[in-house]
Scaffold this active site. Sequence first.
Site, PDB file in Angstrom:
ATOM      1  NE  ARG A 169      -3.902  -2.150   0.368  1.00  0.00           N
ATOM      2  CZ  ARG A 169      -3.759  -3.422  -0.024  1.00  0.00           C
ATOM      3  NH1 ARG A 169      -2.673  -3.775  -0.705  1.00  0.00           N
ATOM      4  NH2 ARG A 169      -4.689  -4.315   0.215  1.00  0.00           N
ATOM      5  CB  SER A 251      -8.572  -1.729   4.541  1.00  0.00           C
ATOM      6  OG  SER A 251      -9.083  -2.926   4.015  1.00  0.00           O
ATOM      7  CD  GLU A 347      -5.361   0.543   2.678  1.00  0.00           C
ATOM      8  OE1 GLU A 347      -5.203  -0.520   3.298  1.00  0.00           O
ATOM      9  OE2 GLU A 347      -6.166   0.676   1.747  1.00  0.00           O
TER      10      GLU A 347
HETATM   11  C1  FAD Z   1     -15.272  -0.046  -0.440  1.00  0.00           C
HETATM   12  C2  FAD Z   1     -13.786   0.181  -0.718  1.00  0.00           C
HETATM   13  C3  FAD Z   1     -12.967  -0.910  -0.906  1.00  0.00           C
HETATM   14  C4  FAD Z   1     -11.599  -0.727  -1.183  1.00  0.00           C
HETATM   15  N1  FAD Z   1     -10.823  -1.820  -1.378  1.00  0.00           N
HETATM   16  C5  FAD Z   1      -9.500  -1.680  -1.644  1.00  0.00           C
HETATM   17  C6  FAD Z   1      -8.669  -2.837  -1.867  1.00  0.00           C
HETATM   18  O1  FAD Z   1      -9.135  -3.976  -1.864  1.00  0.00           O
HETATM   19  N2  FAD Z   1      -7.351  -2.624  -2.113  1.00  0.00           N
HETATM   20  C7  FAD Z   1      -6.803  -1.385  -2.155  1.00  0.00           C
HETATM   21  O2  FAD Z   1      -5.601  -1.275  -2.386  1.00  0.00           O
HETATM   22  N3  FAD Z   1      -7.568  -0.266  -1.956  1.00  0.00           N
HETATM   23  C8  FAD Z   1      -8.892  -0.388  -1.700  1.00  0.00           C
HETATM   24  N4  FAD Z   1      -9.670   0.721  -1.481  1.00  0.00           N
HETATM   25  C9  FAD Z   1      -9.054   2.069  -1.517  1.00  0.00           C
HETATM   26  C10 FAD Z   1      -9.201   2.793  -2.893  1.00  0.00           C
HETATM   27  O3  FAD Z   1     -10.206   2.210  -3.666  1.00  0.00           O
HETATM   28  C11 FAD Z   1      -7.903   2.771  -3.693  1.00  0.00           C
HETATM   29  O4  FAD Z   1      -6.858   3.331  -2.934  1.00  0.00           O
HETATM   30  C12 FAD Z   1      -8.017   3.536  -5.015  1.00  0.00           C
HETATM   31  O5  FAD Z   1      -6.876   3.324  -5.808  1.00  0.00           O
HETATM   32  C13 FAD Z   1      -8.225   5.030  -4.813  1.00  0.00           C
HETATM   33  O6  FAD Z   1      -8.532   5.576  -6.081  1.00  0.00           O
HETATM   34  P1  FAD Z   1      -9.202   7.012  -6.232  1.00  0.00           P
HETATM   35  O7  FAD Z   1      -9.198   7.361  -7.671  1.00  0.00           O
HETATM   36  O8  FAD Z   1     -10.511   7.019  -5.545  1.00  0.00           O
HETATM   37  O9  FAD Z   1      -8.142   7.930  -5.463  1.00  0.00           O
HETATM   38  P2  FAD Z   1      -8.425   9.239  -4.589  1.00  0.00           P
HETATM   39  O10 FAD Z   1      -9.099   8.837  -3.300  1.00  0.00           O
HETATM   40  O11 FAD Z   1      -9.076  10.281  -5.392  1.00  0.00           O
HETATM   41  O12 FAD Z   1      -6.936   9.693  -4.267  1.00  0.00           O
HETATM   42  C14 FAD Z   1      -6.089   8.892  -3.447  1.00  0.00           C
HETATM   43  C15 FAD Z   1      -4.676   9.504  -3.501  1.00  0.00           C
HETATM   44  O13 FAD Z   1      -4.168   9.371  -4.823  1.00  0.00           O
HETATM   45  C16 FAD Z   1      -3.850  10.656  -5.369  1.00  0.00           C
HETATM   46  N5  FAD Z   1      -4.205  10.621  -6.794  1.00  0.00           N
HETATM   47  C17 FAD Z   1      -5.406  10.263  -7.334  1.00  0.00           C
HETATM   48  N6  FAD Z   1      -5.349  10.315  -8.686  1.00  0.00           N
HETATM   49  C18 FAD Z   1      -4.091  10.732  -9.004  1.00  0.00           C
HETATM   50  C19 FAD Z   1      -3.406  11.014 -10.225  1.00  0.00           C
HETATM   51  N7  FAD Z   1      -4.010  10.849 -11.418  1.00  0.00           N
HETATM   52  N8  FAD Z   1      -2.139  11.458 -10.160  1.00  0.00           N
HETATM   53  C20 FAD Z   1      -1.499  11.627  -8.980  1.00  0.00           C
HETATM   54  N9  FAD Z   1      -2.090  11.364  -7.784  1.00  0.00           N
HETATM   55  C21 FAD Z   1      -3.367  10.931  -7.796  1.00  0.00           C
HETATM   56  C22 FAD Z   1      -4.673  11.647  -4.571  1.00  0.00           C
HETATM   57  O14 FAD Z   1      -4.083  12.941  -4.585  1.00  0.00           O
HETATM   58  C23 FAD Z   1      -4.644  11.006  -3.197  1.00  0.00           C
HETATM   59  O15 FAD Z   1      -3.427  11.302  -2.563  1.00  0.00           O
HETATM   60  C24 FAD Z   1     -11.046   0.576  -1.232  1.00  0.00           C
HETATM   61  C25 FAD Z   1     -11.893   1.690  -1.041  1.00  0.00           C
HETATM   62  C26 FAD Z   1     -13.254   1.493  -0.791  1.00  0.00           C
HETATM   63  C27 FAD Z   1     -14.138   2.690  -0.617  1.00  0.00           C
END
Ligand code: FAD
Length: 351
Positions: A169, A251, A347
């Site tokens: 992570r 998580s 996380e």
């Molecule tokens: C129900 C649920 C289940 C989940 N299960 C998992 C799992 O099984 N495994 C896991 O690893 N994660 C899991 N997650 C966490 C999440 O889905 C991941 O971390 C996902 O990759 C976040 O993507 P996002 O586009 O929503 O990022 P955001 O929440 O929008 O951003 C997260 C971070 O990434 C940065 N960021 C986003 N896009 C970019 C970009 N294009 N360039 C540079 N920086 C960027 C943001 O600035 C921030 O720091 C889960 C979340 C939920 C709600």
Amino acid sequence: MLVENNVALQRYNSFGIQARALRMVRLRSLDDVQALLKLPDMQPQQRDMAPHLVLGGGSNLVITGDIRSLVIKIDLAGRRLLDETPKGWLVEAGAGENWHDFVAWTLAQGWPGLENLALIPGSVGASPVQNIGAYGVELQDRFHSLDAIDLRTGEPFTLNAAQCGFGYRDSVFKHPPAGDKGLGLAGCALITAVRFWLPKPWKPVLGYLDLERKRAETGVDAPHAQQIFDWVCAIRRAKLPDPVVIGNAGSFFKNPTVSPEQCADIIARDPKVVHYPMPDGSIKLAAGWLIDACGWKGKSVGNAGVYEKQALVLVNRGGATGGEVMTLAKAIQTSVYERFGILLEPEPVVV
Ligand SMILES: Cc1cc2nc3c(=O)[nH]c(=O)nc-3n(C[C@H](O)[C@H](O)[C@H](O)COP(=O)(O)OP(=O)(O)OC[C@H]3O[C@@H](n4cnc5c(N)ncnc54)[C@H](O)[C@@H]3O)c2cc1C
């Protein structure tokens, strides 16, 4: 490039926390990225005063108040096959593509390899940020390279897996430039596209206990990739709250790793502690078990709570503030530390 003022952020974060962005820009093309770099907000003197927030799907964020700096919403679309050789497929997606839709699309094209990562919310562009992982596969296992823009200089750059510094992570995108990991890129990089290498011949990854159970239940001994995708979706839907119904960020804490000696010490006091030996000799403990053992399951602080079915997930019971979520998280950290001597690491990114 679309610029909006005073934007309600509730629908842009999976916790459903209410807050406002003073200004939000949406990037739909590389021309938009160039236009962004010319905005007064992005000039060096402004950037130092008010660092921006790059926003994907908002599914790994805790928003603790209105955001006064520029919010850069990534809507860069596009997905394509770049190369196919006897050894595998090289596939590329724009950072704004929905992760799960992209996984489903690769399977529909006949390019397996991402099926264990189905139904993870969020965007393709955020997938390298915390090296997403689930059901025995991590992004780094299928990652090829990414394109990004350095928001300090406007220069484009490309990183391979080694340069991303992937860990559990973790990646360079989670560490500040002058931080503990040396050349961190947190807040400095805008990822525009990610490429994946999906090797041939495809091999199923079925080591994870829940998948073994599915295999036993269904009697399907040699599942194909679409079958694993369906199993993963079913397992996740049964286990995790749907953010559309109950706000959450998945998580909330990383599973901590300890030395075999520390683990033996904990087992002596709590024989039931859930633990997994790691290839490097360390032991991974299930953070959800530690939290549950401290009696947190179902408990609340204000409108933030610990999910009844899985203590690792913090939820918004309706109208929770980011402050309430973080107060609950800190209380959990304190009690786990006092009982087990382990400091849980959150996380999600807190802004
Ligand atoms: C129900 C649920 C289940 C989940 N299960 C998992 C799992 O099984 N495994 C896991 O690893 N994660 C899991 N997650 C966490 C999440 O889905 C991941 O971390 C996902 O990759 C976040 O993507 P996002 O586009 O929503 O990022 P955001 O929440 O929008 O951003 C997260 C971070 O990434 C940065 N960021 C986003 N896009 C970019 C970009 N294009 N360039 C540079 N920086 C960027 C943001 O600035 C921030 O720091 C889960 C979340 C939920 C709600």
